[in-house]
Motif scaffolding. Structure first.
Motif, short mmCIF file in Angstrom:
data_model
loop_
_atom_site.label_atom_id
_atom_site.label_comp_id
_atom_site.label_asym_id
_atom_site.label_seq_id
_atom_site.Cartn_x
_atom_site.Cartn_y
_atom_site.Cartn_z
N MET A 10 1.98 -13.16 -7.58
CA MET A 10 1.34 -11.94 -7.07
C MET A 10 1.06 -12.09 -5.57
O MET A 10 0.87 -13.20 -5.08
CB MET A 10 0.01 -11.70 -7.79
CG MET A 10 0.14 -11.42 -9.27
SD MET A 10 1.02 -9.90 -9.65
CE MET A 10 -0.12 -8.68 -9.03
N PRO A 11 1.01 -10.95 -4.86
CA PRO A 11 0.64 -11.03 -3.44
C PRO A 11 -0.81 -11.48 -3.30
O PRO A 11 -1.66 -11.17 -4.15
CB PRO A 11 0.82 -9.60 -2.93
CG PRO A 11 1.00 -8.74 -4.11
CD PRO A 11 1.30 -9.59 -5.29
N LYS A 13 -4.57 -11.48 -2.34
CA LYS A 13 -5.48 -10.33 -2.32
C LYS A 13 -5.83 -9.89 -0.89
O LYS A 13 -6.09 -8.72 -0.65
CB LYS A 13 -6.74 -10.64 -3.11
CG LYS A 13 -6.42 -10.87 -4.58
CD LYS A 13 -7.65 -10.84 -5.43
CE LYS A 13 -7.36 -11.19 -6.87
NZ LYS A 13 -6.42 -10.37 -7.55
N ASP A 17 -0.42 -4.73 0.02
CA ASP A 17 0.67 -4.65 -0.95
C ASP A 17 1.25 -3.23 -0.86
O ASP A 17 0.75 -2.32 -1.52
CB ASP A 17 0.14 -4.95 -2.34
CG ASP A 17 1.20 -4.83 -3.43
OD1 ASP A 17 2.39 -4.63 -3.10
OD2 ASP A 17 0.84 -4.92 -4.61
N GLN A 19 3.97 -1.77 -1.99
CA GLN A 19 4.44 -1.20 -3.25
C GLN A 19 3.26 -0.76 -4.11
O GLN A 19 3.26 0.32 -4.69
CB GLN A 19 5.26 -2.22 -4.04
CG GLN A 19 6.67 -2.39 -3.57
CD GLN A 19 7.40 -3.37 -4.47
OE1 GLN A 19 7.02 -4.53 -4.55
NE2 GLN A 19 8.43 -2.90 -5.14
N GLY A 20 2.26 -1.62 -4.20
CA GLY A 20 1.08 -1.29 -4.99
C GLY A 20 0.36 -0.07 -4.44
O GLY A 20 -0.12 0.78 -5.19
N LYS A 21 0.29 0.01 -3.11
CA LYS A 21 -0.36 1.16 -2.47
C LYS A 21 0.38 2.45 -2.78
O LYS A 21 -0.22 3.49 -3.08
CB LYS A 21 -0.46 0.94 -0.97
CG LYS A 21 -1.37 1.91 -0.26
CD LYS A 21 -1.81 1.30 1.07
CE LYS A 21 -2.80 2.17 1.77
NZ LYS A 21 -4.13 2.13 1.21
N THR A 24 -0.28 3.34 -6.40
CA THR A 24 -1.65 3.85 -6.52
C THR A 24 -1.71 5.31 -6.10
O THR A 24 -2.32 6.14 -6.78
CB THR A 24 -2.63 3.01 -5.66
OG1 THR A 24 -2.62 1.66 -6.12
CG2 THR A 24 -4.05 3.55 -5.74
N ASN A 37 -6.08 0.57 -7.03
CA ASN A 37 -5.88 -0.82 -6.61
C ASN A 37 -4.74 -1.51 -7.37
O ASN A 37 -4.89 -2.65 -7.84
CB ASN A 37 -7.17 -1.63 -6.75
CG ASN A 37 -8.26 -1.10 -5.86
OD1 ASN A 37 -7.99 -0.69 -4.73
ND2 ASN A 37 -9.48 -1.07 -6.35
N ARG A 39 -1.56 -3.66 -7.85
CA ARG A 39 -0.91 -4.77 -7.15
C ARG A 39 0.39 -5.07 -7.91
O ARG A 39 0.37 -5.18 -9.14
CB ARG A 39 -1.78 -6.03 -7.15
CG ARG A 39 -3.19 -5.87 -6.61
CD ARG A 39 -3.27 -5.72 -5.13
NE ARG A 39 -2.93 -6.96 -4.45
CZ ARG A 39 -2.81 -7.05 -3.14
NH1 ARG A 39 -2.99 -5.99 -2.39
NH2 ARG A 39 -2.51 -8.19 -2.57
N GLY A 41 3.68 -7.54 -8.48
CA GLY A 41 4.22 -8.87 -8.29
C GLY A 41 5.46 -9.05 -9.14
O GLY A 41 6.18 -8.09 -9.41
N GLU A 74 1.91 -15.19 -1.23
CA GLU A 74 1.75 -15.02 -2.68
C GLU A 74 1.01 -16.20 -3.29
O GLU A 74 0.92 -17.28 -2.71
CB GLU A 74 3.14 -14.93 -3.35
CG GLU A 74 4.00 -13.80 -2.85
CD GLU A 74 5.42 -13.89 -3.35
OE1 GLU A 74 5.96 -12.84 -3.73
OE2 GLU A 74 6.01 -14.99 -3.35
#
Length: 84
Positions: A10-11, A13, A17, A19-21, A24, A37, A39, A41, A74
């Motif tokens: 995982m990236p 914290k 991130d 992609q995660g953003k 979201t 939030n 995330r 990976g 990561e």
């Protein structure tokens, strides 16, 4: 003995991130504003042959550090299960 390793990478914290953003933001568009939030990976599954669980763990840890995870950006964690 043969073991199966389940590895999650995982990236960190502290890092953004993208992609995660993006995911979201899409959750709100899908009518799921409660999900936040995110995330993203990667999950890696592999088999390793070793005499003991400790030796298998050391080999998987070495593979993660040398190839599977960029430790600057990561972190990783893994579980080992003996194949019977």
């Amino acid at each position: 003995m043969k073991y199966i390793a389940e590895i999650d990478v995982m990236p960190l914290k502290a890092l953004l991130d993208p992609q995660g953003k993006a995911v979201t933001g899409s959750m709100k568009n899908l009518g799921l504003p409660e999900i936040e939030n995110v995330r993203i990976g990667k999950h890696i599954s592999l088999e390793v042959e070793a005499a003991t669980k400790e030796a298998a763990s050391a080999k998987v840890d070495d593979a993660c550090k040398k190839l599977l995870c960029n430790q600057i950006m990561e972190f990783y964690e893994f579980k080992l299960v003996e194949v019977k």
